[in-house]
Write a protein that holds these residues in place. Sequence first.
Motif, PDB file in Angstrom:
ATOM      1  N   LEU A 158       6.422  52.957   6.739  1.00  0.00           N
ATOM      2  CA  LEU A 158       6.343  51.655   5.990  1.00  0.00           C
ATOM      3  C   LEU A 158       7.513  51.620   5.077  1.00  0.00           C
ATOM      4  N   THR A 159       8.157  50.550   5.015  1.00  0.00           N
ATOM      5  CA  THR A 159       9.423  50.113   3.879  1.00  0.00           C
ATOM      6  C   THR A 159       9.033  49.566   2.822  1.00  0.00           C
ATOM      7  N   VAL A 160       9.307  50.085   1.791  1.00  0.00           N
ATOM      8  CA  VAL A 160       9.048  49.336   0.547  1.00  0.00           C
ATOM      9  C   VAL A 160      10.130  48.270   0.216  1.00  0.00           C
ATOM     10  N   LEU A 161       9.659  47.100   0.162  1.00  0.00           N
ATOM     11  CA  LEU A 161      10.703  45.849  -0.182  1.00  0.00           C
ATOM     12  C   LEU A 161      10.405  45.440  -1.633  1.00  0.00           C
ATOM     13  N   GLY A 162       9.355  45.749  -2.368  1.00  0.00           N
ATOM     14  CA  GLY A 162       9.247  45.350  -3.691  1.00  0.00           C
ATOM     15  C   GLY A 162       8.136  46.001  -4.455  1.00  0.00           C
ATOM     16  N   ILE A 163       8.185  45.776  -5.732  1.00  0.00           N
ATOM     17  CA  ILE A 163       7.045  46.392  -6.463  1.00  0.00           C
ATOM     18  C   ILE A 163       6.598  45.087  -7.487  1.00  0.00           C
ATOM     19  N   ALA A 164       5.325  44.835  -7.596  1.00  0.00           N
ATOM     20  CA  ALA A 164       4.871  43.718  -8.284  1.00  0.00           C
ATOM     21  C   ALA A 164       3.395  44.052  -9.286  1.00  0.00           C
ATOM     22  N   ASP A 165       3.512  43.308 -10.271  1.00  0.00           N
ATOM     23  CA  ASP A 165       2.613  43.458 -11.190  1.00  0.00           C
ATOM     24  C   ASP A 165       1.434  42.463 -10.755  1.00  0.00           C
ATOM     25  N   SER A 166       0.024  42.900 -10.976  1.00  0.00           N
ATOM     26  CA  SER A 166      -1.361  42.282 -10.442  1.00  0.00           C
ATOM     27  C   SER A 166      -2.271  42.299 -11.581  1.00  0.00           C
ATOM     28  N   ALA A 167      -2.948  41.234 -11.609  1.00  0.00           N
ATOM     29  CA  ALA A 167      -3.980  41.058 -12.734  1.00  0.00           C
ATOM     30  C   ALA A 167      -5.317  41.791 -12.170  1.00  0.00           C
ATOM     31  N   GLU A 168      -5.440  42.236 -10.875  1.00  0.00           N
ATOM     32  CA  GLU A 168      -6.651  42.671 -10.211  1.00  0.00           C
ATOM     33  C   GLU A 168      -6.788  44.133 -10.991  1.00  0.00           C
ATOM     34  N   PRO A 169      -8.009  44.604 -10.587  1.00  0.00           N
ATOM     35  CA  PRO A 169      -8.205  46.001 -11.060  1.00  0.00           C
ATOM     36  C   PRO A 169      -7.398  46.988 -10.751  1.00  0.00           C
ATOM     37  N   ARG A 170      -6.945  47.861 -11.502  1.00  0.00           N
ATOM     38  CA  ARG A 170      -5.819  48.816 -11.365  1.00  0.00           C
ATOM     39  C   ARG A 170      -6.151  49.920 -10.420  1.00  0.00           C
ATOM     40  N   TYR A 171      -5.232  50.712 -10.026  1.00  0.00           N
ATOM     41  CA  TYR A 171      -5.262  51.831  -9.133  1.00  0.00           C
ATOM     42  C   TYR A 171      -5.795  52.994  -9.819  1.00  0.00           C
ATOM     43  N   ARG A 172      -6.665  53.746  -9.277  1.00  0.00           N
ATOM     44  CA  ARG A 172      -7.200  55.078 -10.247  1.00  0.00           C
ATOM     45  C   ARG A 172      -7.058  55.923  -9.038  1.00  0.00           C
ATOM     46  N   PRO A 173      -6.489  57.194  -9.015  1.00  0.00           N
ATOM     47  CA  PRO A 173      -6.597  58.281  -8.126  1.00  0.00           C
ATOM     48  C   PRO A 173      -8.084  58.788  -7.986  1.00  0.00           C
ATOM     49  N   GLY A 174      -8.544  58.661  -6.676  1.00  0.00           N
ATOM     50  CA  GLY A 174      -9.781  59.333  -6.467  1.00  0.00           C
ATOM     51  C   GLY A 174     -10.985  58.303  -6.410  1.00  0.00           C
ATOM     52  N   GLU A 175     -10.744  57.075  -7.278  1.00  0.00           N
ATOM     53  CA  GLU A 175     -11.582  56.232  -7.636  1.00  0.00           C
ATOM     54  C   GLU A 175     -11.400  54.851  -6.894  1.00  0.00           C
ATOM     55  N   ARG A 176     -10.279  54.264  -7.325  1.00  0.00           N
ATOM     56  CA  ARG A 176     -10.109  52.912  -6.562  1.00  0.00           C
ATOM     57  C   ARG A 176      -8.845  53.020  -5.751  1.00  0.00           C
ATOM     58  N   PRO A 177      -8.887  52.268  -4.669  1.00  0.00           N
ATOM     59  CA  PRO A 177      -7.338  52.596  -3.777  1.00  0.00           C
ATOM     60  C   PRO A 177      -6.431  51.413  -4.460  1.00  0.00           C
ATOM     61  N   GLY A 178      -5.332  51.786  -4.234  1.00  0.00           N
ATOM     62  CA  GLY A 178      -3.835  51.075  -4.785  1.00  0.00           C
ATOM     63  C   GLY A 178      -3.766  49.697  -3.753  1.00  0.00           C
ATOM     64  N   LEU A 179      -3.227  48.948  -4.387  1.00  0.00           N
ATOM     65  CA  LEU A 179      -2.990  47.523  -3.458  1.00  0.00           C
ATOM     66  C   LEU A 179      -1.554  47.368  -3.110  1.00  0.00           C
ATOM     67  N   VAL A 180      -1.720  47.412  -1.597  1.00  0.00           N
ATOM     68  CA  VAL A 180      -0.332  47.192  -0.832  1.00  0.00           C
ATOM     69  C   VAL A 180      -0.566  45.685  -0.100  1.00  0.00           C
ATOM     70  N   TRP A 181       0.442  44.985  -0.423  1.00  0.00           N
ATOM     71  CA  TRP A 181       0.685  43.631   0.319  1.00  0.00           C
ATOM     72  C   TRP A 181       1.449  43.914   1.524  1.00  0.00           C
ATOM     73  N   ALA A 182       1.145  43.324   2.770  1.00  0.00           N
ATOM     74  CA  ALA A 182       1.907  43.542   4.037  1.00  0.00           C
ATOM     75  C   ALA A 182       1.578  42.233   4.890  1.00  0.00           C
TER      76      ALA A 182
END
Length: 760
Positions: A158-182
């Motif tokens: 997968l190629t990273v096109l951009g990085i964005a800020d979101s108001a949803e619950p944030r990524y926490r390693p081992g607890e909450r998965p990170g958000l990837v838009w595709a």
Amino acid sequence: MRAVLRWAHSDLRTHRGEALFLVLATAGIVVSLLLATALFGYATNPWQRVFTQARGAHVWIHTAPSAQVGKLSGLDGVDSVAGPYPTAAATLASRGARASVELRGTPEQPTVGRPLLASGTWLTPAAPDGVVLESRLARALLAEPGDTLTVPGTARRLTVLGIADSAEPRYRPGERPGLVWALPSAVPAPDGLVTGLRLADPGDTDYAVQRAVTVLGAGTVGEVSTWQQARAEAQGDNRLLGQVLGLFGLGALVAAGLAVHGAIATRIRGHLRDISVLKAIGFTPGQVVRVFLVQHIAYALLGAVAAAALTQAAGSRIPGRFGDAVGVWQGLPGTTVALFVVPAGAVLFIGATTGLAAWRAGRVPPVPVPRPAAAVGGPLSGPARRALGLRLPPALVLGWHKVFPGRPRSVATMARLTLPLLLIVVAMSAWTTIDRFHSEPERIGLPAALSVHADSGLADADARALLERDPQVAAAYPGVQVAALVPGQTATIALRGLGTRQDPYPYALAEGRPARGRDEAVAGQGLLDLLDVRVGDWVRMTVGEQPQILHIVGRSIEPENAGRVISTSLDTLRENDPGLGPTLYQLRLRPGADPRTVAGRLTTAGQGHLDVHTVPNPADGLSPLRAVVAGLIGVLALIGLIELLTAIGGTVREGERDLLALKAIGLSPRQITAVTVTATGCTALAAVLAATALGTPLAHWLIDAQGRSSGIGAGIARVPSPGLLALFGAAAVLGASALAAVPASRAARHRLADTLSAVA
């Protein structure tokens, strides 16, 4: 007015050190309050800005692919809907870092819950394998636009096109998965749907969640997250730092006001003849009051202006989170008002306490009233006479008696000195508690140092054998964590099954007992508050379409998920779902093992089948608090020094009246000096004992109250060790005695004419 200024200038020359300390203390207090204001603004406004600009959804609902989410748009109170978007769980790797993510198929940039691009570009059909990463996830993966991400176990890129800020619950390693838009084509096999609801009234969030779950059916709802949870996570440690700074800043302000009040009152008692002379030559009571008022307001104003200027000019250059907070805060609309209101409030408070003391100076009669000579501290008490009868040194007995005859003035001096020392004890307790998070993580709910997720290519027995083969792994606890709907279906919590009945997971309990039997569980404070239950109650929750009824037998210290966690054994969950298998493993390491080294070794041994993360420690985000505590202790020490100098000056002046009597009974100048030094040391000792006796339970209560409000729960507070408290007390007493030695020695060697003048 000219005479007033001349007298104030003369007084300043006499008390330069005290004036300098007051200016520095005021500056420290105002800086603390301004930094607290900046941290509060920094904690709330970045998330609020993103939420507002993105037209964030107030509720995000994860459901099964079969859910009829089209019904959600017709619910009362729903203003607009984002999605539904197909989702799939995956693991991405980049530059040696791995992260669990949620791939979200997004055909076009949403109008509700719109990601705000920080760098790069949005998705385009020209790049079907392009993705946009949430900014926190991008930092964890060390990824930037143009980088290539891999999916471990597959040949996919997968190629990273951009990085964005979101108001949803944030990524926490081992607890909450990170958000990837595709693009939807990049999510070929979705395992769920996610839908966002933007409400007309955010206050109806709980009702909207309840209605949505009822319409969709509890069996199709996997997880629900709300804007309140996202905001609380975003504020996180910054809000706590702001609360600590604000609390200690206000406490220090009160202590400074009382110190100023005591200094003026003591100075008035020592200048009664001078004030009478001023009135005799024509000074009005108002002019006398203004002498003290203008003088001390000028000191406070100088310190406050210096603090405001320093914060505005150099605050953003402070390394770490404080500099970031000040930089963001300076761009907010209310910064100018805060830069004026906070220093002005501090100056007005000090001015009010100054005015109360100066008012007494205005009441001094123009004809001085003769002060009757008296024994040191009044008539000797019975214990003092018995102590002299035991041939104890007279200087020690008279010094002790000078402090403890029960006079209101002595009690007031001790109380004013106790307040800054009490706040120092509380600050030391905060430091000790943070150290405990690092030195004894197993006692604050973090017995495991590593969290491991295995993919479907590795069986449970093989995964456990691989993990336990490492020489530095003491134990590997299999487990599973799922989202469960609470009664009333207004929110989801984390239902966790870790360990087995034969090898139970070592939870840190603050109340109750471990969960050993069938259907027994322990819960975090956040869950108890959410459900309004206590230890001993039974609770019912829903996982998919299956109800789960558990008996809460203990309260565990839970630093994860704001304490909204209920934990039982994996065997208990298997009784309700025999096909349930472990999806994660919590690893307890041997003493001295480095978690990062072990994690790297296990990742290599897993050959792409293991996703290993270090368990985050809440204290990691509180590391700036150490510098805060150190700075606050310095400010409080300055305030205590002001009060101590005031007490020494008052004791020396009162001792001048008794100098003839002490010399008449045969005391040498050295013994007379020892009387004053002993009196000062006893005052400091009494203040230290009172500060320790009151400060330790106060610190325990404050820290546990913060733990309860954050969901971790009470039971995390630790006070300094007896040895450290004894060292603190000894330093305070010895320092006070050393400060008193020089002025007491000078007073003991006064000429006879000076002594007669003081008595007159």
